[in-house]
Design an enzyme around this catalytic site. Sequence first.
Site, PDB file in Angstrom:
ATOM      1  N   TYR A 142       0.842  -1.204   0.000  1.00  0.00           N
ATOM      2  CA  TYR A 142       0.000   0.000   0.000  1.00  0.00           C
ATOM      3  C   TYR A 142       0.878   1.255   0.000  1.00  0.00           C
ATOM      4  O   TYR A 142       0.953   1.982  -0.959  1.00  0.00           O
ATOM      5  CB  TYR A 142      -0.955  -0.007   1.192  1.00  0.00           C
ATOM      6  CG  TYR A 142      -1.926   1.149   1.169  1.00  0.00           C
ATOM      7  CD1 TYR A 142      -3.039   1.119   0.325  1.00  0.00           C
ATOM      8  CD2 TYR A 142      -1.740   2.279   1.979  1.00  0.00           C
ATOM      9  CE1 TYR A 142      -3.933   2.171   0.287  1.00  0.00           C
ATOM     10  CE2 TYR A 142      -2.634   3.330   1.937  1.00  0.00           C
ATOM     11  CZ  TYR A 142      -3.730   3.281   1.096  1.00  0.00           C
ATOM     12  OH  TYR A 142      -4.613   4.333   1.057  1.00  0.00           O
TER      13      TYR A 142
ATOM     14  N   ASP B 284     -17.727   3.910  -7.484  1.00  0.00           N
ATOM     15  CA  ASP B 284     -16.612   4.345  -6.633  1.00  0.00           C
ATOM     16  C   ASP B 284     -16.554   5.871  -6.653  1.00  0.00           C
ATOM     17  O   ASP B 284     -16.121   6.469  -7.636  1.00  0.00           O
ATOM     18  CB  ASP B 284     -15.296   3.755  -7.138  1.00  0.00           C
ATOM     19  CG  ASP B 284     -14.147   3.998  -6.173  1.00  0.00           C
ATOM     20  OD1 ASP B 284     -14.300   4.823  -5.250  1.00  0.00           O
ATOM     21  OD2 ASP B 284     -13.091   3.360  -6.332  1.00  0.00           O
TER      22      ASP B 284
ATOM     23  N   SER C 261      -6.426   1.173  -4.349  1.00  0.00           N
ATOM     24  CA  SER C 261      -6.513   2.601  -4.060  1.00  0.00           C
ATOM     25  C   SER C 261      -5.129   3.233  -4.221  1.00  0.00           C
ATOM     26  O   SER C 261      -4.573   3.218  -5.320  1.00  0.00           O
ATOM     27  CB  SER C 261      -7.086   2.816  -2.657  1.00  0.00           C
ATOM     28  OG  SER C 261      -7.463   4.160  -2.459  1.00  0.00           O
TER      29      SER C 261
ATOM     30  N   HIS D 258     -15.731   1.685  -3.640  1.00  0.00           N
ATOM     31  CA  HIS D 258     -14.301   1.612  -3.382  1.00  0.00           C
ATOM     32  C   HIS D 258     -13.910   0.340  -2.634  1.00  0.00           C
ATOM     33  O   HIS D 258     -12.734   0.025  -2.529  1.00  0.00           O
ATOM     34  CB  HIS D 258     -13.865   2.844  -2.588  1.00  0.00           C
ATOM     35  CG  HIS D 258     -12.405   3.119  -2.647  1.00  0.00           C
ATOM     36  ND1 HIS D 258     -11.742   3.343  -3.837  1.00  0.00           N
ATOM     37  CD2 HIS D 258     -11.457   3.191  -1.672  1.00  0.00           C
ATOM     38  CE1 HIS D 258     -10.463   3.563  -3.596  1.00  0.00           C
ATOM     39  NE2 HIS D 258     -10.257   3.459  -2.296  1.00  0.00           N
TER      40      HIS D 258
END
Length: 714
Positions: free
Chosen positions: A486, A649, A566, A684
């Site tokens: 991430y 989203d 993301s 999302h």
Amino acid sequence: MKRTAIAAATLLATISIPANAQDMTAPDYPETRRGDVVETIFGEKVADPYRWLEDDVRNNPDVADWVERQNAVTDAYLENLPARDWFASRIGELTDYERFSVPVARGDRYFYSRNSGLQNQSPLYVRDGLEGEPRLLIDPNEWADDGATALGGWVPSPDGTKLLYSVQDGGTDWRIVRVLDVATGEHIGGEIRWVKFSGLSWVGEEGFLYSRFPEPEEGEDFQALNTNQAVYYHALGTDQASDQLVYATPDFPERNHSAGTSDDGRWAIVTSSTGTDSRYEVHMIDLAARDTLGWQARPLVSGFENSWSMIESVGSRLFFVTNHEAPLYRILSIDMDNAAAGWTEVLAEKDQPIAGAGMVGGHLIVEYLEDASSSAYVYTLGGELVREIEFAGLGSAGGFGGSPDNAETFYAFSSFNRPSTIYRYDVTTGESTVFASPEVTFSPDDFVVEQRFYESRDGTRVPMFIVRRADVAARAEAVPTLLYGYGGFDVSLSPGFSASRLAWVEAGGAYVLANIRGGGEYGKAWHDGGRRANKQNVFDDFIAAGEFLMAEGVTPESGLAIQGGSNGGLLVGAVVNQRPDLFAAGNAAVGVMDMLRFDQWTAGRYWVDDYGHPDREDDWRILRAYSPYHNIQRGMDYPALLVTTADTDDRVVPGHSFKYTAALQEADLGERPQLIRIETRAGHGSGKPTDKAIAEAADILSFFGHWTGLEVEE
């Protein structure tokens, strides 16, 4: 800086295509119209031929047609993946276990969610007393035929007679707020709308605080920038139109505001921010003086310089976790009756960052991250250590809510090979007892979880977790590997259970979680080391993780798949552009792919704290250098890529993924496919129905398996 031997050897190499993958090379892509948008930005001409794909699929028939044609090609491709059915079946079996949330006690009632296994959404239950019979209170599975309407946040009233809850439809960040009578199941009053990024907090039993945005223009629900958030008070039995404005900053429309209340009902705390950084201003409202002072907000912390999170209050004394003069956080208190005396340190900064804190039974329970794994300790309110709470190995713990006047609390513990078990903890005795433990279709002991450290390009030591079947680890053989990361927004990744990732490991692969910079695993410095001008460190850390796994014989050179969502989708897009030779396959999920325009939609303006400002030249040049959409290497052999997004989203709008995919497909990137999978009635990630989550995971893992050479024995 010196690279590893494996990096030097593969720098200009091309990943070999597994023999069984020759018949699954890139299909004929749907035609995508190229526009003629070219802008001159800071003296550089920047083409944006697919800007028309930014439009909302609901409002632009051309975009809707493009989505339909792309999904048709992707669906036809995925249907031919040989391991798809096996993954769908096994992920379903591994998902089919009882899942409980951490209970919340109010009055003599206990509230918690429970999913029997494969329910699309988790119903909410209540017990009268700890040993009481569970009673179904809310079943969101009855709200929509497709299972895509979810129960959002929920908060029982102080005496447990009412429930404040929110509804999330189709994956959107917007919430609809309602109140339920717990005894009768009947609704009290009407609905509250245009709520987003909001806490929900009771003020006594008569009303609650929430945050909302102004109603968007028609058709702009899922794309318009979110500004002018304000805190309101809603009295039960009244219309939303009569709600009282509690706190707003109309002169500063970019500021966000969220409100909470103390357990004793004395204080309301308004926390304001300007972006995603943990830099807050705090105002206090004395609810005991509301009859005379109204919603008068008294400034407590000004300047948007540090993180301040209130733990709880004891009378006029308030306790906060903060990184003020403590990058790894500490605990301070202040007496509001003598605020001029300033702050008192309760618990000093330690060598590990504080991940959370609660006040239970006259004690503090403080959670730490120790090399990205959870630990927790009990302290007196004066900061003296009482004991450590023992956990079952490397894993993640969470919960520890409760009341300053009650010694009972609950927490969850999980790891890569252990789904969440819910424990009841007595602060007085130090005893943990199981409240709910799942029965699973596998043995946790069949899997090995280890933590290793590797060196990034600049010499920084970075941790990773490696999960394998015990027999695979014992043989120390190189196997197809799924690497996840991430690297942003101060988000810490710690061990946790995933049915889909365990299915990958069961099939013989390895799963690796890399705790790269940009997260919060080691406090403020770790976050700062991976954002804005330092963002390249995030990509270097992830690339170095892949090189390490090959050098250590965990994965073969043609066997590494990468995944991120993301900000992690941005990560995948950036590293694939920078090192297409290193990876066999990738999944960029709901990613931020156009770094020059991310601040144009919904919540994108918040992200400047991590990414910088596209309208400032110094920041723009950094963003331009790694933006996935703008840095695709035409004519290079790329890994097989499956981009995933969803039509609803409104966090990272799907136009990011649409434009990126169109650019990939036009760039002549070799024989491996560049596909996009676009979910409908999803957002999302939160609120996604179980059946959709299983189907998506099966598609991704079978795609990975095919391109890394993972052979599934069906």
